[in-house]
Design an enzyme around this catalytic site. Structure first.
Site, PDB file in Angstrom:
ATOM      1  CE  LYS A  80      38.282  37.787  34.391  1.00  0.00           C
ATOM      2  NZ  LYS A  80      36.957  38.413  34.445  1.00  0.00           N
TER       3      LYS A  80
ATOM      4  NE  ARG B 236      33.535  44.381  33.681  1.00  0.00           N
ATOM      5  CZ  ARG B 236      34.107  43.190  33.960  1.00  0.00           C
ATOM      6  NH1 ARG B 236      35.357  43.143  34.426  1.00  0.00           N
ATOM      7  NH2 ARG B 236      33.445  42.072  33.783  1.00  0.00           N
TER       8      ARG B 236
HETATM    9  C1  LIG Z   1      36.274  37.969  35.463  1.00  0.00           C
HETATM   10  C2  LIG Z   1      34.821  37.805  35.490  1.00  0.00           C
HETATM   11  C3  LIG Z   1      34.241  36.897  36.385  1.00  0.00           C
HETATM   12  C4  LIG Z   1      35.047  36.143  37.418  1.00  0.00           C
HETATM   13  O1  LIG Z   1      35.491  37.027  38.394  1.00  0.00           O
HETATM   14  P1  LIG Z   1      36.256  36.488  39.703  1.00  0.00           P
HETATM   15  O2  LIG Z   1      36.393  37.675  40.555  1.00  0.00           O
HETATM   16  O3  LIG Z   1      37.575  35.966  39.217  1.00  0.00           O
HETATM   17  O4  LIG Z   1      35.424  35.422  40.283  1.00  0.00           O
HETATM   18  C5  LIG Z   1      32.872  36.737  36.342  1.00  0.00           C
HETATM   19  N1  LIG Z   1      32.117  37.412  35.461  1.00  0.00           N
HETATM   20  C6  LIG Z   1      32.630  38.280  34.566  1.00  0.00           C
HETATM   21  C7  LIG Z   1      31.714  38.984  33.629  1.00  0.00           C
HETATM   22  C8  LIG Z   1      34.001  38.518  34.567  1.00  0.00           C
HETATM   23  O5  LIG Z   1      34.505  39.388  33.693  1.00  0.00           O
END
Ligand SMILES: *Cc1c(COP(=O)(O)O)cnc(C)c1O
Length: 375
Positions: free
Chosen positions: A36, A131
């Protein structure tokens, strides 16, 4: 070369991905690479698959669709709980989704069953970060209903920390996840394929824990992309932190006072700032702005300070050598800067090295050309 642009060194990303999969693999943990932060770039995703990763995660179904349509062969996981309005696309393009609402799981099941598909479900549990997540006391009820539905298969359980509340993954919360997973497995006679302990922030827990418990999976974005431990933003040993370089061009260079003169009201974004008088300073204006990048998360690789930016003008106080109009300035990017840069149609994406034949799937190359000419 066009400016502004983001130069992306694919071989550094491959290196980071290989190092991290080997590290986590040493204690039986598989990695889903999270795309993402790079807007689901098929070129980057393809490089990650080249490093041996088999599973890609993204929070946007549009990104997953784009990667699938580019012909990438991977397991695709939607890592944000689906919107009810997108469940059809989720069933079509994602193999797995992370879920927290039984009403959404029912919809996924209904659409998948209609299409003769089995959509795979990972339930996210809330362990303190506040969250997304099912409260631990509600997990059993959700499991019970999910496993009774046609069209979905419960394949795992997971948690996400260090995103909203900044809660660090520790022995205690990781053991709690393992214990919830263990209880559910025993009670319902299932064997989870995935017990997903978290994201890039799990690094310190991983290197210090004597026992990862049932955790066998992590979802890693930033550590691969920017090489850092997201709890401290320090470099993870052996990883590259400079796979991405933002380049912008100087459109004005003059010596000007450091303090605005006239009556002061709000700036372009509604802020009122106090300016310290530091006498005359060398100021460069770059053709780069808040439309292109989160200016607060970039760092020039020359001796200069970012004073601020409006939508399209970035102002640098230059402390080292003079710059000329047309000169380029190179920047390190933080995660929020990377996110916006990769999303902005104004920033050209330049993949390096240009010759990396196995990374340039023909279909992917076409897609990138189409996209950049559309912008
Ligand atoms: C963005 C996200 C990740 C990845 O997070 P990083 O800090 O970029 O490794 C993993 N799990 C969820 C649910 C996320 O939203």
């Amino acid at each position: 070369m066009p400016a502004p642009r983001i130069e992306i060194e694919l071989d550094k990303l491959i290196h980071n991905a290989r190092k991290l999969t080997a590290l986590y693999g040493s204690k039986g943990i598989r990695v889903t690479a999270v795309t993402k932060g790079v807007c689901g770039s098929p070129r980057i995703a393809s490089a990650l698959l080249n490093s041996g990763i088999r599973s890609l995660g993204d929070s946007r179904i549009a990104n997953i669709q784009k990667m699938r349509e580019a012909g990438l062969d991977a397991q695709f996981i939607l890592i944000r709980s689906p919107m009810p309005s997108e469940v059809e696309r989720v069933v079509e393009f994602a193999d797995v989704s992370l879920n927290t609402e039984i009403s959404v799981i029912r919809l996924l099941a209904e659409h998948a069953a209609k299409r003769g598909k089995i959509h795979r479900i990972v339930l996210m549990v809330e362990l303190g970060d506040l969250r997304e997540g099912i409260l631990p006391s509600d997990v059993e009820a959700v499991v019970k209903e999910t496993i009774s539905l046609q069209g979905v298969k419960l394949i795992g359980i997971g948690t996400n920390l260090a995103c909203f509340g900044g809660v660090r993954p520790t022995e205690a919360n990781m053991q709690e996840l393992s214990s919830i997973a263990g209880n559910v497995q025993r009670k319902y006679g299932i064997n989870f394929e995935i017990v997903s302990g978290g994201n890039s922030a799990n690094y310190q827990w991983f290197v210090s824990t004597p026992d990862v418990g049932l955790v066998n999976h992590l979802r890693i974005g930033e550590a691969i992309l920017l090489g850092c431990d997201t709890l401290t933003r320090e470099r993870i040993p052996g990883l590259y932190t400079d796979a991405f370089t933002l380049v912008a061009e100087v459109i004005e260079f003059k010596t000007k006072p450091s303090r605005p003169h006239g009556e002061i009201a709000q700036d372009a974004f509604g802020h009122v700032f106090a300016f310290e008088d530091k006498g005359d300073v060398k100021r460069a204006i770059l053709a780069l702005g808040e439309q292109d990048v989160d200016v607060s998360a970039i760092k020039p690789r020359i001796e200069a300070d970012v004073l601020g930016a409006s939508s399209d003008h970035l102002i640098l106080a230059v402390k080292g050598l003079d710059l000329g109009v047309g000169d380029e300035v190179r920047f390190d990017v933080g995660y929020s800067a990377l996110l916006r840069v990769m999303t902005s149609p104004y920033v050209e994406k330049v993949y390096l090295p240009q010759a990396f034949p196995e990374l340039l799937l023909p279909c992917v190359r076409t897609l990138c050309t189409v996209r950049s000419s559309a912008s």
